[in-house]
Design an enzyme around this catalytic site. Structure first.
Site, PDB file in Angstrom:
ATOM      1  N   CYS A 179       0.844  -1.191   0.000  1.00 12.27           N
ATOM      2  CA  CYS A 179       0.000   0.000   0.000  1.00 12.27           C
ATOM      3  C   CYS A 179       0.879   1.240   0.000  1.00 12.27           C
ATOM      4  CB  CYS A 179      -0.907  -0.008   1.224  1.00 12.27           C
ATOM      5  SG  CYS A 179      -1.898   1.491   1.395  1.00 12.27           S
ATOM      6  N   CYS A 225      -8.872  -4.333 -10.146  1.00  9.20           N
ATOM      7  CA  CYS A 225      -8.352  -3.310 -11.055  1.00  9.20           C
ATOM      8  C   CYS A 225      -7.828  -2.170 -10.176  1.00  9.20           C
ATOM      9  CB  CYS A 225      -9.494  -2.845 -11.957  1.00  9.20           C
ATOM     10  SG  CYS A 225      -8.991  -1.687 -13.225  1.00  9.20           S
ATOM     11  N   CYS A 238       0.341   3.071   3.503  1.00  8.96           N
ATOM     12  CA  CYS A 238       0.786   2.582   4.820  1.00  8.96           C
ATOM     13  C   CYS A 238       1.786   1.444   4.755  1.00  8.96           C
ATOM     14  CB  CYS A 238      -0.422   2.148   5.643  1.00  8.96           C
ATOM     15  SG  CYS A 238      -1.151   0.587   5.113  1.00  8.96           S
ATOM     16  N   CYS A 285      -5.319   1.189   6.279  1.00  7.18           N
ATOM     17  CA  CYS A 285      -5.346   2.661   6.336  1.00  7.18           C
ATOM     18  C   CYS A 285      -6.536   3.261   5.595  1.00  7.18           C
ATOM     19  CB  CYS A 285      -4.037   3.242   5.809  1.00  7.18           C
ATOM     20  SG  CYS A 285      -3.837   3.179   4.029  1.00  7.18           S
ATOM     21  N   CYS A 289      -7.534  -0.303   1.166  1.00  7.42           N
ATOM     22  CA  CYS A 289      -6.623  -0.956   2.102  1.00  7.42           C
ATOM     23  C   CYS A 289      -7.328  -1.148   3.439  1.00  7.42           C
ATOM     24  CB  CYS A 289      -5.370  -0.101   2.272  1.00  7.42           C
ATOM     25  SG  CYS A 289      -4.246  -0.688   3.559  1.00  7.42           S
TER      26      CYS A 289
HETATM   27 FE    FE Z   1      -2.810   1.146   3.507  1.00  7.44          FE
END
Ligand code: FE
Length: 135
Positions: A51, A123, A54, A103, A100
């Site tokens: 990510c 996607c 984070c 976060c 995510c």
């Molecule tokens: Fe994240």
């Protein structure tokens, strides 16, 4: 070591400081990068995708496939609880938004026209990811 269940919460101002303007637009404002412009849509190297907000492990290169869409596409996340989904009715479409789990940053959308066995197509915007090549 941060546990996956430890949610990361930042104020809008903190996110603005932490991210580039394009990352902020996509991750925190549900934006979308133009197709075929991101860093990873054609990347075939082995490794992991973290990510960009984070650092959580989100997707693995072993699940990446060429969808022809111009966005990084995965048949599944690295772990089932790495991402969360939400119904998205923006732009006159009913889609399933993906973010995510740690976060809350927007990643992209998931569609049900992916390859077997999952049939899923995650996607994902390149700008939402940070690629970590395999050693
Ligand atoms: Fe994240």
């Amino acid at each position: 070591m941060t546990n996956m269940t430890d949610k990361i919460e930042k104020s809008d101002a903190e996110w603005r400081d932490a991210l580039t303007p394009e990352q902020y637009r996509v991750l925190r404002r549900q934006g979308t990068e133009p197709a075929f412009t991101g860093a990873y849509w054609s990347n075939k190297d082995p490794g992991r995708y973290l990510c960009a907000g984070c650092g959580a492990e989100l997707f693995g290169a072993q699940h990446k496939f060429d969808s022809g869409t111009g966005w990084p596409s995965f048949s599944q996340p690295m772990a089932e609880d790495a991402v969360e989904t939400e119904q998205d009715m923006s732009h006159g479409m009913l889609r399933t938004e993906v973010h995510c789990a740690r976060c809350g940053s927007h990643l992209g959308h998931v569609f049900l026209d992916g390859p077997k066995p999952t049939g899923q197509r995650f996607c994902i915007n390149s700008v939402s990811l940070e690629f970590e090549p395999e050693e």
